[in-house]
Scaffold this active site. Structure first.
Site, PDB file in Angstrom:
ATOM      1  N   GLY A 128      -8.986   4.026   7.571  1.00 14.12           N
ATOM      2  CA  GLY A 128      -8.524   5.305   7.637  1.00 14.12           C
ATOM      3  C   GLY A 128      -7.229   5.627   8.112  1.00 14.12           C
ATOM      4  O   GLY A 128      -6.771   6.742   7.514  1.00 14.12           O
ATOM      5  N   PHE A 129      -6.442   4.469   8.459  1.00 18.82           N
ATOM      6  CA  PHE A 129      -5.157   5.168   8.818  1.00 18.82           C
ATOM      7  C   PHE A 129      -4.238   3.790   8.719  1.00 18.82           C
ATOM      8  O   PHE A 129      -4.529   2.800   8.833  1.00 18.82           O
ATOM      9  CB  PHE A 129      -4.818   5.386  10.051  1.00 18.82           C
ATOM     10  CG  PHE A 129      -5.800   6.550  10.490  1.00 18.82           C
ATOM     11  CD1 PHE A 129      -5.378   7.725  10.369  1.00 18.82           C
ATOM     12  CD2 PHE A 129      -7.182   6.306  11.162  1.00 18.82           C
ATOM     13  CE1 PHE A 129      -6.334   8.980  10.488  1.00 18.82           C
ATOM     14  CE2 PHE A 129      -8.082   7.205  11.285  1.00 18.82           C
ATOM     15  CZ  PHE A 129      -7.531   8.709  11.042  1.00 18.82           C
ATOM     16  N   GLY A 130      -2.800   3.975   8.099  1.00 18.82           N
ATOM     17  CA  GLY A 130      -1.784   3.100   8.284  1.00 18.82           C
ATOM     18  C   GLY A 130      -1.338   2.915   9.685  1.00 18.82           C
ATOM     19  O   GLY A 130      -1.315   3.561  10.361  1.00 18.82           O
ATOM     20  N   GLY A 131      -0.570   1.887   9.703  1.00 25.96           N
ATOM     21  CA  GLY A 131       0.085   1.398  10.881  1.00 25.96           C
ATOM     22  C   GLY A 131      -0.461   1.186  12.193  1.00 25.96           C
ATOM     23  O   GLY A 131      -0.014   1.285  13.160  1.00 25.96           O
ATOM     24  N   MET A 182      -9.259   7.829   0.152  1.00 23.64           N
ATOM     25  CA  MET A 182     -10.070   8.265   1.531  1.00 23.64           C
ATOM     26  C   MET A 182     -10.750   9.585   1.256  1.00 23.64           C
ATOM     27  O   MET A 182     -10.258  10.420   0.823  1.00 23.64           O
ATOM     28  CB  MET A 182      -9.391   8.197   2.729  1.00 23.64           C
ATOM     29  CG  MET A 182      -8.511   6.879   2.969  1.00 23.64           C
ATOM     30  SD  MET A 182      -7.613   7.164   4.741  1.00 23.64           S
ATOM     31  CE  MET A 182      -6.546   5.799   4.553  1.00 23.64           C
ATOM     32  N   ASP A 224      -5.045   3.397  -1.641  1.00 27.37           N
ATOM     33  CA  ASP A 224      -5.995   3.854  -0.694  1.00 27.37           C
ATOM     34  C   ASP A 224      -6.259   5.068  -0.795  1.00 27.37           C
ATOM     35  O   ASP A 224      -5.708   6.072  -0.443  1.00 27.37           O
ATOM     36  CB  ASP A 224      -5.365   3.705   0.675  1.00 27.37           C
ATOM     37  CG  ASP A 224      -5.051   2.085   1.128  1.00 27.37           C
ATOM     38  OD1 ASP A 224      -6.060   1.201   1.061  1.00 27.37           O
ATOM     39  OD2 ASP A 224      -3.843   1.926   1.563  1.00 27.37           O
ATOM     40  N   ASP A 230      -6.396  -6.657   4.698  1.00 28.90           N
ATOM     41  CA  ASP A 230      -5.522  -5.171   4.815  1.00 28.90           C
ATOM     42  C   ASP A 230      -5.727  -4.559   6.083  1.00 28.90           C
ATOM     43  O   ASP A 230      -6.610  -4.415   6.733  1.00 28.90           O
ATOM     44  CB  ASP A 230      -6.312  -4.470   3.899  1.00 28.90           C
ATOM     45  CG  ASP A 230      -5.820  -2.978   3.478  1.00 28.90           C
ATOM     46  OD1 ASP A 230      -4.708  -2.806   4.073  1.00 28.90           O
ATOM     47  OD2 ASP A 230      -6.526  -2.360   2.992  1.00 28.90           O
ATOM     48  N   GLY A 231      -4.597  -4.478   6.683  1.00 24.37           N
ATOM     49  CA  GLY A 231      -4.129  -3.804   7.921  1.00 24.37           C
ATOM     50  C   GLY A 231      -3.262  -4.647   8.997  1.00 24.37           C
ATOM     51  O   GLY A 231      -3.752  -5.784   9.306  1.00 24.37           O
ATOM     52  N   GLY A 232      -2.187  -3.986   9.385  1.00 23.83           N
ATOM     53  CA  GLY A 232      -1.531  -4.513  10.293  1.00 23.83           C
ATOM     54  C   GLY A 232      -0.767  -6.002   9.817  1.00 23.83           C
ATOM     55  O   GLY A 232      -0.378  -6.814  10.614  1.00 23.83           O
ATOM     56  N   SER A 252       0.774  -1.271  -0.094  1.00 24.94           N
ATOM     57  CA  SER A 252      -0.175   0.004   0.080  1.00 24.94           C
ATOM     58  C   SER A 252       0.687   1.432   0.082  1.00 24.94           C
ATOM     59  O   SER A 252       1.591   1.470   0.945  1.00 24.94           O
ATOM     60  CB  SER A 252      -0.925  -0.059   1.338  1.00 24.94           C
ATOM     61  OG  SER A 252      -1.417   1.393   1.524  1.00 24.94           O
ATOM     62  N   HIS A 282      -1.316  -1.532  -4.006  1.00 22.52           N
ATOM     63  CA  HIS A 282      -2.814  -1.078  -3.496  1.00 22.52           C
ATOM     64  C   HIS A 282      -2.748   0.293  -3.274  1.00 22.52           C
ATOM     65  O   HIS A 282      -1.886   0.980  -2.715  1.00 22.52           O
ATOM     66  CB  HIS A 282      -2.606  -1.888  -2.071  1.00 22.52           C
ATOM     67  CG  HIS A 282      -3.890  -1.770  -1.396  1.00 22.52           C
ATOM     68  ND1 HIS A 282      -4.955  -2.678  -1.662  1.00 22.52           N
ATOM     69  CD2 HIS A 282      -4.463  -0.965  -0.254  1.00 22.52           C
ATOM     70  CE1 HIS A 282      -6.159  -2.226  -0.938  1.00 22.52           C
ATOM     71  NE2 HIS A 282      -5.773  -1.453  -0.144  1.00 22.52           N
ATOM     72  N   MET A 301     -12.240   4.079   0.024  1.00 23.11           N
ATOM     73  CA  MET A 301     -12.953   4.221   1.199  1.00 23.11           C
ATOM     74  C   MET A 301     -13.604   5.536   1.228  1.00 23.11           C
ATOM     75  O   MET A 301     -13.450   6.645   1.936  1.00 23.11           O
ATOM     76  CB  MET A 301     -11.818   4.464   2.329  1.00 23.11           C
ATOM     77  CG  MET A 301     -11.033   3.087   2.860  1.00 23.11           C
ATOM     78  SD  MET A 301      -9.670   2.962   3.453  1.00 23.11           S
ATOM     79  CE  MET A 301      -8.361   3.194   2.297  1.00 23.11           C
ATOM     80  N   GLY A 341       1.387  -2.060   4.217  1.00 22.92           N
ATOM     81  CA  GLY A 341       1.775  -0.640   3.876  1.00 22.92           C
ATOM     82  C   GLY A 341       3.144  -0.432   4.911  1.00 22.92           C
ATOM     83  O   GLY A 341       4.098  -0.352   4.269  1.00 22.92           O
ATOM     84  N   SER A 342       3.025  -0.154   6.270  1.00 18.91           N
ATOM     85  CA  SER A 342       4.132   0.237   7.031  1.00 18.91           C
ATOM     86  C   SER A 342       5.111  -0.931   6.974  1.00 18.91           C
ATOM     87  O   SER A 342       6.571  -0.719   7.163  1.00 18.91           O
ATOM     88  CB  SER A 342       3.839   0.611   8.527  1.00 18.91           C
ATOM     89  OG  SER A 342       2.659  -0.234   8.937  1.00 18.91           O
ATOM     90  N   MET A 354     -11.010  -6.034   5.960  1.00 20.76           N
ATOM     91  CA  MET A 354     -10.264  -5.272   6.724  1.00 20.76           C
ATOM     92  C   MET A 354      -9.682  -5.751   8.087  1.00 20.76           C
ATOM     93  O   MET A 354     -10.704  -6.211   8.953  1.00 20.76           O
ATOM     94  CB  MET A 354     -11.137  -3.791   6.965  1.00 20.76           C
ATOM     95  CG  MET A 354     -11.317  -3.127   5.891  1.00 20.76           C
ATOM     96  SD  MET A 354      -9.812  -2.536   4.770  1.00 20.76           S
ATOM     97  CE  MET A 354      -8.698  -1.973   6.157  1.00 20.76           C
ATOM     98  N   HIS A 376      -8.571   0.562  -3.684  1.00 19.81           N
ATOM     99  CA  HIS A 376      -9.292   0.464  -2.275  1.00 19.81           C
ATOM    100  C   HIS A 376     -10.074   1.858  -1.977  1.00 19.81           C
ATOM    101  O   HIS A 376      -9.322   2.737  -1.432  1.00 19.81           O
ATOM    102  CB  HIS A 376      -8.481   0.058  -1.236  1.00 19.81           C
ATOM    103  CG  HIS A 376      -9.344  -0.122  -0.190  1.00 19.81           C
ATOM    104  ND1 HIS A 376      -8.527  -0.248   1.213  1.00 19.81           N
ATOM    105  CD2 HIS A 376     -10.401  -0.175   0.483  1.00 19.81           C
ATOM    106  CE1 HIS A 376      -9.470  -0.406   2.179  1.00 19.81           C
ATOM    107  NE2 HIS A 376     -10.650  -0.139   1.608  1.00 19.81           N
TER     108      HIS A 376
HETATM  109  C1  DX5 Z   1      -6.080   1.222   5.762  1.00 19.21           C
HETATM  110  C2  DX5 Z   1      -5.818   1.027   4.675  1.00 19.21           C
HETATM  111  C3  DX5 Z   1      -4.586   0.211   4.497  1.00 19.21           C
HETATM  112  C4  DX5 Z   1      -3.330   0.679   5.106  1.00 19.21           C
HETATM  113  C5  DX5 Z   1      -2.635  -0.461   5.434  1.00 19.21           C
HETATM  114  O1  DX5 Z   1      -7.089   2.182   5.900  1.00 19.21           O
HETATM  115  O2  DX5 Z   1      -6.686   0.334   3.852  1.00 19.21           O
HETATM  116  O3  DX5 Z   1      -4.302  -0.263   3.193  1.00 19.21           O
HETATM  117  O4  DX5 Z   1      -2.540   1.247   4.144  1.00 19.21           O
HETATM  118  O5  DX5 Z   1      -1.430  -0.139   6.246  1.00 19.21           O
HETATM  119  P1  DX5 Z   1      -0.642  -0.986   7.358  1.00 19.21           P
HETATM  120  O6  DX5 Z   1      -0.065  -2.169   6.534  1.00 19.21           O
HETATM  121  O7  DX5 Z   1       0.410  -0.098   7.809  1.00 19.21           O
HETATM  122  O8  DX5 Z   1      -1.469  -1.253   8.376  1.00 19.21           O
HETATM  123 ZN    ZN Z   2      -6.513  -0.657   1.674  1.00 17.37          ZN
END
Ligand code: DX5
Ligand code: ZN
Length: 216
Positions: free
Chosen positions: A142-145, A37, A35, A175-177, A8, A33, A68, A197-198, A137, A66
């Protein structure tokens, strides 16, 4: 089967996006990917269509977009024209989901439906035959990390059962973490594709992490 890896770019450095996309081009990532928003469906704003257009110019990998956003159906043709391959819309944002899925396919993209952590897998029963992919999800979007929600493993297992028992060909993306530890457990639970992502962009060797995720 090796998982599909979809880094991402939300976690990339936007001041050096071309550099990061070229790294992804060289890497074992299958998809990129994206994102998007709107600050309404989720409590954050990331970037919009001009960025998608620029990414499409440089990326050699299919774009997994994706959305959102509320009313994603308004933008199907635009998202296609900007270069998307997969269009993910949220279950929670689409009261007429069946129509939206058909419209995405008619526009020439692969339709994917995303479910938030509080949306049960069972809600997908009547759409599972029509979608190319379900995106689970594993954090609130809404947020990475953010920290991975453990219950997501059960959801992936349940979704695997739903897909296998209905003869659907849908892929499962999460997706996420996602990192090496949660990624390995997700693949064991039946995930086909991992968004990261992170875990990728905060690593000293992003290409190495992509390789490791791909070979879990
Ligand atoms: C969150 C996004 C994710 C995000 C994942 O709303 O949809 O794609 O970038 O980030 P990580 O991998 O850091 O959780
Ligand atoms: Zn995503």
């Amino acid at each position: 089967m090796k998982p599909i890896i979809a880094p991402s770019i939300l976690a990339a450095d936007f001041a050096y996006l071309a550099r990061d996309l070229e790294m992804l081009n060289r890497s074992e990532a299958e998809w990129v990917h994206i994102d998007i928003m709107d600050g309404v469906f989720v409590p954050n704003i990331s970037f919009g269509f001009p960025v998608l257009k620029s990414v499409a110019k440089i990326s050699k990998k299919p774009l997994d977009v994706h959305l959102m956003i509320v009313q994603p159906e308004k933008f199907i043709n635009e998202v296609k024209a900007l270069g998307a391959h997969i269009m993910n819309v949220h279950f929670e944002a689409c009261p007429h989901l069946h129509r939206v899925v058909q419209q995405i396919r008619e526009a020439g993209m692969q339709p994917a439906v995303t479910i938030n952590p509080a949306t049960p897998v069972a809600m997908l029963k009547d759409i599972i035959q029509d979608v190319h992919m379900v995106l689970v999800m594993s954090v609130n979007p809404g947020f990475g990390g953010q920290k991975f929600i453990e219950h997501s493993f059960d959801k992936v297992r349940e979704l695997r059962e739903l897909i296998d028992s209905t003869g659907s060909k849908a892929l499962i993306e999460v997706d996420g973490g996602v990192n090496l530890e949660t990624g390995a457990r997700l693949v064991a639970a039946g995930a086909d594709a991992l968004v990261a992502g992170s875990a990728v962009f905060a690593a000293p060797d992003p290409e190495g992490i992509i390789h490791a995720l791909h070979n879990l």
